[in-house]
Design a protein around this motif. Structure first.
Motif, PDB file in Angstrom:
ATOM      1  N   LYS A  17       3.373 -18.581  -0.798  1.00 28.62           N
ATOM      2  CA  LYS A  17       4.569 -19.317  -1.236  1.00 28.62           C
ATOM      3  C   LYS A  17       5.053 -18.803  -2.588  1.00 28.62           C
ATOM      4  O   LYS A  17       6.249 -18.610  -2.802  1.00 28.62           O
ATOM      5  N   ARG A  18       4.126 -18.607  -3.498  1.00 22.40           N
ATOM      6  CA  ARG A  18       4.495 -18.118  -4.834  1.00 22.40           C
ATOM      7  C   ARG A  18       5.119 -16.732  -4.746  1.00 22.40           C
ATOM      8  O   ARG A  18       6.128 -16.442  -5.373  1.00 22.40           O
ATOM      9  N   PHE A  19       4.533 -15.871  -3.940  1.00 18.68           N
ATOM     10  CA  PHE A  19       5.032 -14.510  -3.786  1.00 18.68           C
ATOM     11  C   PHE A  19       6.444 -14.500  -3.196  1.00 18.68           C
ATOM     12  O   PHE A  19       7.337 -13.841  -3.705  1.00 18.68           O
ATOM     13  N   LEU A  20       6.629 -15.258  -2.115  1.00 15.31           N
ATOM     14  CA  LEU A  20       7.931 -15.258  -1.439  1.00 15.31           C
ATOM     15  C   LEU A  20       9.017 -15.953  -2.252  1.00 15.31           C
ATOM     16  O   LEU A  20      10.204 -15.693  -2.047  1.00 15.31           O
ATOM     17  N   PHE A  26      11.128  -8.111  -4.266  1.00 16.76           N
ATOM     18  CA  PHE A  26      11.801  -7.283  -3.264  1.00 16.76           C
ATOM     19  C   PHE A  26      12.970  -6.548  -3.910  1.00 16.76           C
ATOM     20  O   PHE A  26      13.705  -7.130  -4.698  1.00 16.76           O
ATOM     21  N   ILE A  27      13.129  -5.283  -3.587  1.00 14.51           N
ATOM     22  CA  ILE A  27      14.259  -4.482  -4.052  1.00 14.51           C
ATOM     23  C   ILE A  27      14.921  -3.888  -2.823  1.00 14.51           C
ATOM     24  O   ILE A  27      14.295  -3.119  -2.086  1.00 14.51           O
ATOM     25  N   ASP A  28      16.162  -4.276  -2.576  1.00 14.71           N
ATOM     26  CA  ASP A  28      16.897  -3.807  -1.395  1.00 14.71           C
ATOM     27  C   ASP A  28      16.118  -4.049  -0.104  1.00 14.71           C
ATOM     28  O   ASP A  28      16.116  -3.218   0.794  1.00 14.71           O
ATOM     29  N   GLY A  37       6.775  -9.300  -9.149  1.00 16.01           N
ATOM     30  CA  GLY A  37       8.020  -8.678  -9.560  1.00 16.01           C
ATOM     31  C   GLY A  37       7.847  -7.169  -9.641  1.00 16.01           C
ATOM     32  O   GLY A  37       6.838  -6.604  -9.220  1.00 16.01           O
ATOM     33  N   HIS A  38       8.866  -6.507 -10.177  1.00 14.45           N
ATOM     34  CA  HIS A  38       8.864  -5.051 -10.286  1.00 14.45           C
ATOM     35  C   HIS A  38       8.082  -4.644 -11.531  1.00 14.45           C
ATOM     36  O   HIS A  38       8.540  -4.827 -12.651  1.00 14.45           O
ATOM     37  N   GLN A  39       6.862  -4.131 -11.331  1.00 13.27           N
ATOM     38  CA  GLN A  39       5.972  -3.730 -12.420  1.00 13.27           C
ATOM     39  C   GLN A  39       5.414  -2.332 -12.114  1.00 13.27           C
ATOM     40  O   GLN A  39       4.232  -2.175 -11.826  1.00 13.27           O
ATOM     41  N   PRO A  40       6.280  -1.312 -12.135  1.00 11.68           N
ATOM     42  CA  PRO A  40       5.827   0.029 -11.730  1.00 11.68           C
ATOM     43  C   PRO A  40       4.718   0.590 -12.599  1.00 11.68           C
ATOM     44  O   PRO A  40       3.975   1.469 -12.159  1.00 11.68           O
ATOM     45  N   GLY A  41       4.557   0.090 -13.814  1.00 16.07           N
ATOM     46  CA  GLY A  41       3.469   0.557 -14.672  1.00 16.07           C
ATOM     47  C   GLY A  41       2.099   0.231 -14.125  1.00 16.07           C
ATOM     48  O   GLY A  41       1.099   0.801 -14.566  1.00 16.07           O
ATOM     49  N   MET A  42       2.037  -0.674 -13.144  1.00 15.52           N
ATOM     50  CA  MET A  42       0.748  -1.048 -12.549  1.00 15.52           C
ATOM     51  C   MET A  42       0.350  -0.122 -11.405  1.00 15.52           C
ATOM     52  O   MET A  42      -0.757  -0.211 -10.896  1.00 15.52           O
ATOM     53  N   MET A  43       1.280   0.749 -10.977  1.00 17.49           N
ATOM     54  CA  MET A  43       1.001   1.618  -9.826  1.00 17.49           C
ATOM     55  C   MET A  43       0.072   2.757 -10.214  1.00 17.49           C
ATOM     56  O   MET A  43       0.136   3.285 -11.316  1.00 17.49           O
ATOM     57  N   VAL A  55      -0.368  -5.656   1.414  1.00 16.36           N
ATOM     58  CA  VAL A  55      -0.160  -7.093   1.215  1.00 16.36           C
ATOM     59  C   VAL A  55      -0.252  -7.823   2.556  1.00 16.36           C
ATOM     60  O   VAL A  55      -0.665  -8.978   2.621  1.00 16.36           O
ATOM     61  N   SER A  56       0.100  -7.135   3.635  1.00 15.41           N
ATOM     62  CA  SER A  56       0.091  -7.778   4.955  1.00 15.41           C
ATOM     63  C   SER A  56      -1.305  -8.263   5.341  1.00 15.41           C
ATOM     64  O   SER A  56      -1.440  -9.128   6.210  1.00 15.41           O
ATOM     65  N   LEU A  57      -2.349  -7.754   4.703  1.00 22.17           N
ATOM     66  CA  LEU A  57      -3.703  -8.243   4.991  1.00 22.17           C
ATOM     67  C   LEU A  57      -3.814  -9.733   4.681  1.00 22.17           C
ATOM     68  O   LEU A  57      -4.636 -10.423   5.263  1.00 22.17           O
TER      69      LEU A  57
END
Length: 101
Positions: A17-20, A26-28, A37-43, A55-57
């Motif tokens: 629920k929190r995620f959705l 989501f981007i586009d 959210g968008h945190q590309p520094g974590m990749m 995430v689907s797991l």
């Protein structure tokens, strides 16, 4: 000692629920890189948008039959809710001790 299925259900439901509820996840129409959210520094350097679908797991439980205790047991607050909302001394949660996936 394993966690009760209902406790796992409540915890997973809260996370989903929190995620959705965060449109920045989501981007586009695609999952954004990050935890919330968008945190590309974590990749990692080898990560890409496809890897985010791990995430689907978190939806794996949807394959359980309707009569499974995961669905039928009354709700039990997850450990975090017991600690932060109720102030309960819950003891230590332990690692899952079941068969490997």
């Amino acid at each position: 000692k394993n966690l009760p299925p209902a406790k796992v259900r409540v915890a997973l439901t809260g996370v989903i629920k929190r995620f959705l509820s965060n449109p920045n996840n989501f981007i586009d129409g695609w999952l954004a890189a990050g935890v919330n959210g968008h945190q590309p520094g974590m990749m990692n350097s080898y990560g890409d948008t496809g890897a985010l679908y791990l995430v689907s797991l978190g939806l794996l439980q949807l394959g359980l039959p309707p009569a499974d205790p995961f669905w039928t047991e009354p709700p039990i607050n997850c450990t975090q809710a017991q600690i932060w909302v109720s102030g309960v001394d819950v003891g230590l949660d332990e690692a899952y001790d079941g068969p490997a996936c």
